[in-house]
Scaffold this motif. Structure first.
Motif, PDB file in Angstrom:
ATOM      1  N   ASP A  51       0.696  -1.261   0.028  1.00 25.51           N
ATOM      2  CA  ASP A  51       0.096  -0.120   0.029  1.00 25.51           C
ATOM      3  C   ASP A  51       0.870   1.360  -0.004  1.00 25.51           C
ATOM      4  O   ASP A  51       0.141   2.316  -0.250  1.00 25.51           O
ATOM      5  N   SER A  52       2.117   1.150   0.257  1.00 24.31           N
ATOM      6  CA  SER A  52       2.861   2.167   0.122  1.00 24.31           C
ATOM      7  C   SER A  52       3.017   2.862  -1.338  1.00 24.31           C
ATOM      8  O   SER A  52       3.299   3.993  -1.538  1.00 24.31           O
ATOM      9  N   LYS A  53       2.388   2.333  -2.385  1.00 23.08           N
ATOM     10  CA  LYS A  53       2.542   2.601  -3.705  1.00 23.08           C
ATOM     11  C   LYS A  53       1.119   3.303  -3.975  1.00 23.08           C
ATOM     12  O   LYS A  53       0.843   3.671  -5.336  1.00 23.08           O
ATOM     13  N   ILE A  54       0.212   3.195  -3.181  1.00 29.07           N
ATOM     14  CA  ILE A  54      -1.303   3.648  -3.401  1.00 29.07           C
ATOM     15  C   ILE A  54      -1.270   4.972  -3.113  1.00 29.07           C
ATOM     16  O   ILE A  54      -1.295   5.097  -1.854  1.00 29.07           O
ATOM     17  N   PRO A  55      -1.634   5.809  -3.817  1.00 25.17           N
ATOM     18  CA  PRO A  55      -1.943   7.427  -3.364  1.00 25.17           C
ATOM     19  C   PRO A  55      -3.153   7.196  -2.784  1.00 25.17           C
ATOM     20  O   PRO A  55      -4.339   6.430  -3.166  1.00 25.17           O
ATOM     21  N   LEU A  56      -3.331   8.153  -1.682  1.00 30.31           N
ATOM     22  CA  LEU A  56      -4.480   8.244  -0.766  1.00 30.31           C
ATOM     23  C   LEU A  56      -4.999   9.603  -0.930  1.00 30.31           C
ATOM     24  O   LEU A  56      -4.246  10.827  -1.214  1.00 30.31           O
ATOM     25  N   TRP A  57      -6.422   9.614  -1.169  1.00 28.22           N
ATOM     26  CA  TRP A  57      -6.983  10.802  -1.644  1.00 28.22           C
ATOM     27  C   TRP A  57      -7.875  11.157  -0.314  1.00 28.22           C
ATOM     28  O   TRP A  57      -8.979  11.878  -0.426  1.00 28.22           O
ATOM     29  N   PHE A  58      -7.881  10.522   0.707  1.00 27.60           N
ATOM     30  CA  PHE A  58      -8.372  10.947   1.857  1.00 27.60           C
ATOM     31  C   PHE A  58      -7.293  10.753   3.000  1.00 27.60           C
ATOM     32  O   PHE A  58      -6.213  10.407   3.065  1.00 27.60           O
ATOM     33  N   GLU A  59      -7.769  11.168   4.343  1.00 27.72           N
ATOM     34  CA  GLU A  59      -6.849  11.157   5.539  1.00 27.72           C
ATOM     35  C   GLU A  59      -7.122  10.031   6.431  1.00 27.72           C
ATOM     36  O   GLU A  59      -8.431   9.516   6.579  1.00 27.72           O
ATOM     37  N   PRO A  60      -6.316   9.004   6.405  1.00 28.54           N
ATOM     38  CA  PRO A  60      -6.601   7.580   6.904  1.00 28.54           C
ATOM     39  C   PRO A  60      -7.156   7.914   8.478  1.00 28.54           C
ATOM     40  O   PRO A  60      -6.738   8.726   9.152  1.00 28.54           O
ATOM     41  N   LEU A  61      -7.874   6.975   8.980  1.00 28.20           N
ATOM     42  CA  LEU A  61      -8.362   6.894  10.151  1.00 28.20           C
ATOM     43  C   LEU A  61      -7.711   6.435  11.229  1.00 28.20           C
ATOM     44  O   LEU A  61      -6.875   5.245  10.887  1.00 28.20           O
ATOM     45  N   ASP A  62      -7.328   6.540  12.363  1.00 31.10           N
ATOM     46  CA  ASP A  62      -6.601   6.170  13.347  1.00 31.10           C
ATOM     47  C   ASP A  62      -7.429   5.172  14.066  1.00 31.10           C
ATOM     48  O   ASP A  62      -7.884   5.500  15.292  1.00 31.10           O
ATOM     49  N   VAL A  63      -7.719   3.938  13.552  1.00 26.66           N
ATOM     50  CA  VAL A  63      -8.546   3.105  14.171  1.00 26.66           C
ATOM     51  C   VAL A  63      -7.898   1.679  14.350  1.00 26.66           C
ATOM     52  O   VAL A  63      -7.524   1.136  13.143  1.00 26.66           O
ATOM     53  N   PRO A  64      -7.964   0.929  15.241  1.00 20.91           N
ATOM     54  CA  PRO A  64      -7.256  -0.412  15.503  1.00 20.91           C
ATOM     55  C   PRO A  64      -7.922  -1.146  14.363  1.00 20.91           C
ATOM     56  O   PRO A  64      -9.352  -0.854  14.070  1.00 20.91           O
ATOM     57  N   ARG A  65      -7.312  -2.020  13.806  1.00 15.80           N
ATOM     58  CA  ARG A  65      -8.181  -2.972  12.659  1.00 15.80           C
ATOM     59  C   ARG A  65      -9.166  -3.709  13.192  1.00 15.80           C
ATOM     60  O   ARG A  65      -9.962  -3.796  12.370  1.00 15.80           O
ATOM     61  N   GLU A  66      -9.067  -4.250  14.268  1.00 17.73           N
ATOM     62  CA  GLU A  66     -10.039  -5.135  14.886  1.00 17.73           C
ATOM     63  C   GLU A  66     -11.340  -4.188  14.969  1.00 17.73           C
ATOM     64  O   GLU A  66     -12.547  -4.743  15.194  1.00 17.73           O
ATOM     65  N   ASP A  67     -11.325  -2.958  15.185  1.00 19.18           N
ATOM     66  CA  ASP A  67     -12.465  -1.925  15.167  1.00 19.18           C
ATOM     67  C   ASP A  67     -13.082  -1.541  14.146  1.00 19.18           C
ATOM     68  O   ASP A  67     -13.983  -0.957  13.902  1.00 19.18           O
ATOM     69  N   SER A  68     -12.191  -1.890  12.740  1.00 22.16           N
ATOM     70  CA  SER A  68     -12.697  -1.340  11.548  1.00 22.16           C
ATOM     71  C   SER A  68     -14.007  -1.687  11.126  1.00 22.16           C
ATOM     72  O   SER A  68     -14.575  -0.968  10.526  1.00 22.16           O
ATOM     73  N   GLY A  69     -14.380  -3.065  11.561  1.00 21.93           N
ATOM     74  CA  GLY A  69     -15.646  -3.530  11.245  1.00 21.93           C
ATOM     75  C   GLY A  69     -16.718  -2.892  11.602  1.00 21.93           C
ATOM     76  O   GLY A  69     -17.956  -2.478  10.856  1.00 21.93           O
ATOM     77  N   LYS A  70     -16.590  -2.564  12.769  1.00 20.43           N
ATOM     78  CA  LYS A  70     -17.810  -1.666  13.602  1.00 20.43           C
ATOM     79  C   LYS A  70     -17.926  -0.275  13.027  1.00 20.43           C
ATOM     80  O   LYS A  70     -18.950   0.230  12.843  1.00 20.43           O
ATOM     81  N   LEU A  71     -16.381   0.201  12.690  1.00 17.18           N
ATOM     82  CA  LEU A  71     -16.889   1.695  12.204  1.00 17.18           C
ATOM     83  C   LEU A  71     -17.472   1.416  10.707  1.00 17.18           C
ATOM     84  O   LEU A  71     -18.422   2.465  10.429  1.00 17.18           O
ATOM     85  N   VAL A  72     -17.206   0.701   9.907  1.00 18.09           N
ATOM     86  CA  VAL A  72     -17.807   0.630   8.638  1.00 18.09           C
ATOM     87  C   VAL A  72     -19.315   0.371   8.817  1.00 18.09           C
ATOM     88  O   VAL A  72     -20.119   0.991   8.274  1.00 18.09           O
ATOM     89  N   ARG A  73     -19.801  -0.370   9.811  1.00 16.97           N
ATOM     90  CA  ARG A  73     -21.134  -0.728  10.004  1.00 16.97           C
ATOM     91  C   ARG A  73     -21.867   0.495  10.346  1.00 16.97           C
ATOM     92  O   ARG A  73     -23.014   0.687  10.097  1.00 16.97           O
ATOM     93  N   GLU A  74     -21.218   1.315  11.225  1.00 19.06           N
ATOM     94  CA  GLU A  74     -21.833   2.558  11.654  1.00 19.06           C
ATOM     95  C   GLU A  74     -22.089   3.655  10.457  1.00 19.06           C
ATOM     96  O   GLU A  74     -22.910   4.375  10.505  1.00 19.06           O
ATOM     97  N   MET A  75     -20.983   3.676   9.640  1.00 15.40           N
ATOM     98  CA  MET A  75     -21.060   4.664   8.494  1.00 15.40           C
ATOM     99  C   MET A  75     -21.834   4.144   7.725  1.00 15.40           C
ATOM    100  O   MET A  75     -22.714   4.875   7.173  1.00 15.40           O
ATOM    101  N   ARG A  76     -22.189   2.966   7.323  1.00 12.67           N
ATOM    102  CA  ARG A  76     -23.311   2.280   6.480  1.00 12.67           C
ATOM    103  C   ARG A  76     -24.660   2.491   7.117  1.00 12.67           C
ATOM    104  O   ARG A  76     -25.579   2.951   6.180  1.00 12.67           O
ATOM    105  N   ASP A  77     -24.693   2.346   8.286  1.00 12.36           N
ATOM    106  CA  ASP A  77     -25.894   2.770   9.066  1.00 12.36           C
ATOM    107  C   ASP A  77     -26.356   4.337   8.805  1.00 12.36           C
ATOM    108  O   ASP A  77     -27.549   4.537   8.486  1.00 12.36           O
ATOM    109  N   GLU A  78     -25.364   5.146   8.889  1.00 16.21           N
ATOM    110  CA  GLU A  78     -25.690   6.541   9.019  1.00 16.21           C
ATOM    111  C   GLU A  78     -26.034   6.715   7.461  1.00 16.21           C
ATOM    112  O   GLU A  78     -26.808   7.538   7.356  1.00 16.21           O
TER     113      GLU A  78
END
Length: 86
Positions: A51-78
């Motif tokens: 992923d060091s070669k993939i440009p980012l067009w957003f600011e990465p979130l500082d979320v532990p990997r194990e919490d990412s599923g919950k965050l995605v679920r919340e974003m989908r619900d919103e």
């Protein structure tokens, strides 16, 4: 995309915990299981990507990997609530 009905053998205690998680999150077991499988597959595909070669067009979130599923679920619900005008 269609759905398929399937049978699997899962540890009884693990299944009870998973169903309880779905209940706590007010989600259907099938939906939560499908999301879990999708997250697993995505992580498997991405684990070998440099992923060091993939440009980012957003600011990465500082979320532990194990919490990412919950965050995605919340974003989908919103998003769903916004689209439904709730």
């Amino acid at each position: 995309m269609g759905k398929v009905k399937t049978s699997v053998y899962i540890d009884e205690e693990l299944w009870k915990e998973f169903k309880e998680l779905a209940r706590r999150e007010n989600s259907e077991v099938s939906k939560l299981l499908e999301e879990s499988l999708m997250n697993y597959l995505i992580n498997e595909v991405l684990k070998d990507v440099d992923d060091s070669k993939i440009p980012l067009w957003f600011e990465p979130l500082d979320v532990p990997r194990e919490d990412s599923g919950k965050l995605v679920r919340e974003m989908r619900d919103e998003r769903e609530k916004r689209l439904l005008g709730q």
